[in-house]
Design a protein around this motif. Structure first.
Motif, short mmCIF file in Angstrom:
data_model
loop_
_atom_site.label_atom_id
_atom_site.label_comp_id
_atom_site.label_asym_id
_atom_site.label_seq_id
_atom_site.Cartn_x
_atom_site.Cartn_y
_atom_site.Cartn_z
N PRO A 1 -4.58 7.16 10.15
CA PRO A 1 -5.02 8.42 9.55
C PRO A 1 -6.25 8.95 10.29
O PRO A 1 -7.15 8.15 10.64
CB PRO A 1 -5.38 8.03 8.11
N ALA B 1 -2.84 12.56 11.36
CA ALA B 1 -2.90 11.24 12.02
C ALA B 1 -3.26 11.41 13.49
O ALA B 1 -3.04 12.48 14.07
CB ALA B 1 -1.55 10.55 11.89
N SER C 1 -8.86 10.39 9.45
CA SER C 1 -10.16 10.11 8.83
C SER C 1 -10.59 8.66 9.03
O SER C 1 -11.76 8.32 8.85
CB SER C 1 -10.10 10.44 7.34
N GLU C 2 -9.65 7.79 9.40
CA GLU C 2 -9.95 6.35 9.44
C GLU C 2 -9.81 5.72 10.82
O GLU C 2 -10.05 4.53 10.98
CB GLU C 2 -9.02 5.60 8.47
N PHE D 1 -0.42 -6.05 13.14
CA PHE D 1 -0.49 -4.64 12.73
C PHE D 1 0.20 -4.42 11.39
O PHE D 1 -0.20 -3.56 10.61
CB PHE D 1 0.17 -3.75 13.79
N GLU D 2 1.25 -5.17 11.15
CA GLU D 2 2.00 -5.02 9.89
C GLU D 2 1.10 -5.35 8.69
O GLU D 2 1.26 -4.79 7.60
CB GLU D 2 3.23 -5.94 9.92
N GLN D 3 0.12 -6.24 8.91
CA GLN D 3 -0.77 -6.66 7.82
C GLN D 3 -1.86 -5.62 7.54
O GLN D 3 -2.52 -5.66 6.50
CB GLN D 3 -1.46 -7.99 8.16
N HIS D 4 -2.10 -4.71 8.49
CA HIS D 4 -3.21 -3.77 8.32
C HIS D 4 -2.71 -2.50 7.61
O HIS D 4 -1.85 -1.82 8.13
CB HIS D 4 -3.82 -3.42 9.67
N PRO D 5 -3.29 -2.16 6.45
CA PRO D 5 -2.77 -1.01 5.70
C PRO D 5 -2.87 0.31 6.45
O PRO D 5 -2.02 1.17 6.31
CB PRO D 5 -3.62 -0.98 4.42
N LEU D 6 -3.94 0.45 7.25
CA LEU D 6 -4.19 1.77 7.84
C LEU D 6 -3.58 1.96 9.22
O LEU D 6 -3.71 3.03 9.82
CB LEU D 6 -5.70 2.03 7.89
N ILE D 7 -2.90 0.94 9.74
CA ILE D 7 -2.10 1.15 10.95
C ILE D 7 -0.76 1.65 10.46
O ILE D 7 -0.04 0.95 9.75
CB ILE D 7 -1.98 -0.15 11.76
N LEU D 8 -0.44 2.89 10.80
CA LEU D 8 0.69 3.55 10.17
C LEU D 8 2.02 2.88 10.50
O LEU D 8 2.24 2.44 11.63
CB LEU D 8 0.72 5.02 10.56
N LYS D 9 2.86 2.86 9.48
CA LYS D 9 4.22 2.32 9.62
C LYS D 9 5.03 3.25 10.52
O LYS D 9 5.81 2.81 11.35
CB LYS D 9 4.82 2.29 8.21
N GLU D 10 4.86 4.54 10.32
CA GLU D 10 5.46 5.59 11.16
C GLU D 10 4.39 6.62 11.44
O GLU D 10 3.72 7.02 10.49
CB GLU D 10 6.63 6.28 10.43
N PRO D 11 4.20 7.11 12.64
CA PRO D 11 4.82 6.67 13.88
C PRO D 11 4.47 5.21 14.17
O PRO D 11 3.32 4.80 13.98
CB PRO D 11 4.18 7.57 14.94
#
Lengths: 274, 234
Positions: A234, A175, A236-237, A201-211
């Protein structure tokens, strides 16, 4: 005149001591056959493993198979041109010094290439910056590394340069973090703005929950309250997420009535008394 | 909704609509899930359409993650050297496959479940996982069948101390999904230390259930039983 006898005579004509034209012909044929077999096997290995192993591993397996077959062909063919393998090893010692001096750069690239393959600071497919070249690694060969720059240009870097340069590998870790600075008007509620951005941000899958994403007021600047927004994605994304989110933040804030101000100066005009 | 269908079929469930059909060899495949629509042309004389739950790591993009993390709503604490069984919910993705005697082809994957990813471990050494949060249930819970499945957890504390578990991580490659009208998996957790555990799956088909199509096996990748070691905390 008997043509067969004439051809036989030509073929058996000694060019060097104990090496006839036929021997050279056989040597060339063996090497050519080895190259053809190596190419066919490499193609079949690629087809068989394409969807089963990662790209980088596949490239290594392909090279290993290809060069192993070529080396076997070479070992089989070399006695035909008057070299014995044991002789080659002895001669190799002396020749090695001479060739080594003459091909210092090549050897340096070769050794660097071997170290790169062993140390693996980069892999095929990684996004990297090496010295002043940035792009995606397309191949790591024994002497050179090829990169497709971000704007699609082919660049071949000698391995010595790759090995001695600072390497920034954007995909080495799972990440990575990036950040935005967003200024909101002084009259707007910074807590509300932070909450809206967090919900986005909570709605976006690729914005990581943690960190967790970090959003906080960094500066009370001249024209705005500056929010720092730090996002982990991630590796790659991350670039796709970065290009997507800034505008979405702007739209979400404006929809909630939070103003993103232009630079502004408040001018007070004084009046003389009396 | 899950099961085997002919190549002339209409399937509807909640917000999902799947249609395949047409005259002769040329068929039109259409799928609507929520607001997302997809259409493909299929040329086939025989074969079947399978709609099955698949490993939840394919969306929004294949390759982002190969693991699933289920975070527990409340931490679970287990006594030394005991075994227990409970159930969790896990997110599902729905795979649509064309199957004939010779080959299996994945034509579509979609999900109605929330998609979110998380880093397990540190940025340098960790892994990206599909994230899901679940309560612990003593018995099989009711699930929204188009979004979630049920995973049975057989947990064993092999450590000499009490162990607290807040999350479980599974490798998608090891998963074995079964279905009837809902998706089901059976996993084993072996707690090795306070911060380390092994996770694995039972591949034996439960009664009255069908084995789902495995996306890895559909790609021709041979699977062998392996365990995933959670080494960056529980």
């Amino acid at each position: 005149m008997n043509i067969t006898a004439e051809i036989s005579k030509v073929l058996n004509h000694e060019i060097m001591k104990g090496v006839t034209l036929l021997d050279i012909f056989i040597f060339i044929v063996i090497i050519a056959v080895a190259v053809i077999i190596a190419k066919i096997v490499r193609l079949n290995v690629r087809r068989a493993l394409k969807e089963k192993v990662p790209k980088t591993t596949l490239a290594t397996i392909e090279k290993l198979v290809y060069y192993t077959i070529i080396v076997i062909g070479f070992i089989v063919a070399i006695p035909y041109i008057g070299f014995s393998l044991s002789g080659l090893l002895v001669a190799g010692g002396i020749a090695g010094i001479v060739i080594g001096l003459a091909t210092q750069t090549v050897i340096s690239n070769l050794i660097s290439g071997l170290f790169l393959l062993a140390e693996k600071p980069i892999k095929i497919g990684d996004g990297v910056s090496i010295g002043d070249v940035g792009g995606v690694v397309k191949d790591i060969r024994v002497l050179s590394t090829t990169i497709r720059t971000w704007d699609g240009i082919y660049v071949r870097l000698p391995n010595e340069k790759v090995f001695t340069s600072n390497i920034y590998n954007y995909n080495a870790h799972a990440a990575r973090r990036f950040e935005y600075k967003v200024g909101i008007a002084y009259k707007s509620d910074a807590d509300k703005a932070i909450k809206i951005i967090e919900e986005l941000f909570e709605q976006h899958p690729l914005i990581l929950k943690e960190p967790k994403p970090q959003i906080f007021v960094e500066e009370l600047a001249d024209s705005s309250v500056v929010l720092i927004i730090r996002i982990w994605a991630p590796s790659s994304e991350w670039y796709g997420v970065k290009t997507e989110m800034l505008w979405k933040i702007k739209v979400a804030l404006e929809k909630a009535g939070i103003e993103i101000p232009f630079p502004q100066i408040v001018v007070w005009k004084g009046e003389e008394k009396g | 909704m899950f099961g085997k269908y002919d190549l002339n079929e209409e399937i509807r469930e909640e917000d999902i609509e799947i249609k395949i059909g047409g005259r002769g060899k040329i068929k039109r495949y259409y799928r609507k899930a929520g607001n997302e629509e997809i259409e493909k042309i299929v040329s086939a004389e025989s074969g079947n359409l399978y709609v099955v739950p698949v490993e939840p790591v394919n969306l929004p993009k294949l390759g982002v993650a190969e693991h699933l993390m289920i975070e527990l709503e409340k931490p679970y604490i287990i006594e030394p050297y005991i075994e227990d069984t409970f159930y969790l919910k896990f997110p599902i993705e729905i795979g649509v496959f064309l199957v004939d005697k010779r080959d299996v082809e994945r034509i579509d994957i979609f999900t109605m479940a929330k998609q979110k990813y998380i880093l397990y471990g540190s940025p340098e050494q960790g892994i990206i996982c599909r994230w899901w949060k679940s309560n612990i249930y003593n018995d099989k819970p009711e699930v929204n069948k188009t979004q979630e499945g049920i995973i049975r957890i057989d947990i064993k504390n092999s450590y000499r101390e009490w162990v607290e578990v807040k999350k479980l991580v599974f490798r998608a490659f090891d998963m074995k999904i079964f279905y009837n009208d809902y998706a089901y998996m059976h996993a084993y957790i072996n707690l090795l230390k306070k911060t380390m555990a092994e996770t694995a799956f039972n591949s034996r088909k439960p009664k009255n259930m069908n084995a789902s199509i495995d996306i890895y096996e559909a790609k021709g990748i041979k699977k062998f039983e392996k365990k995933f070691v959670m080494e960056w905390g529980l």
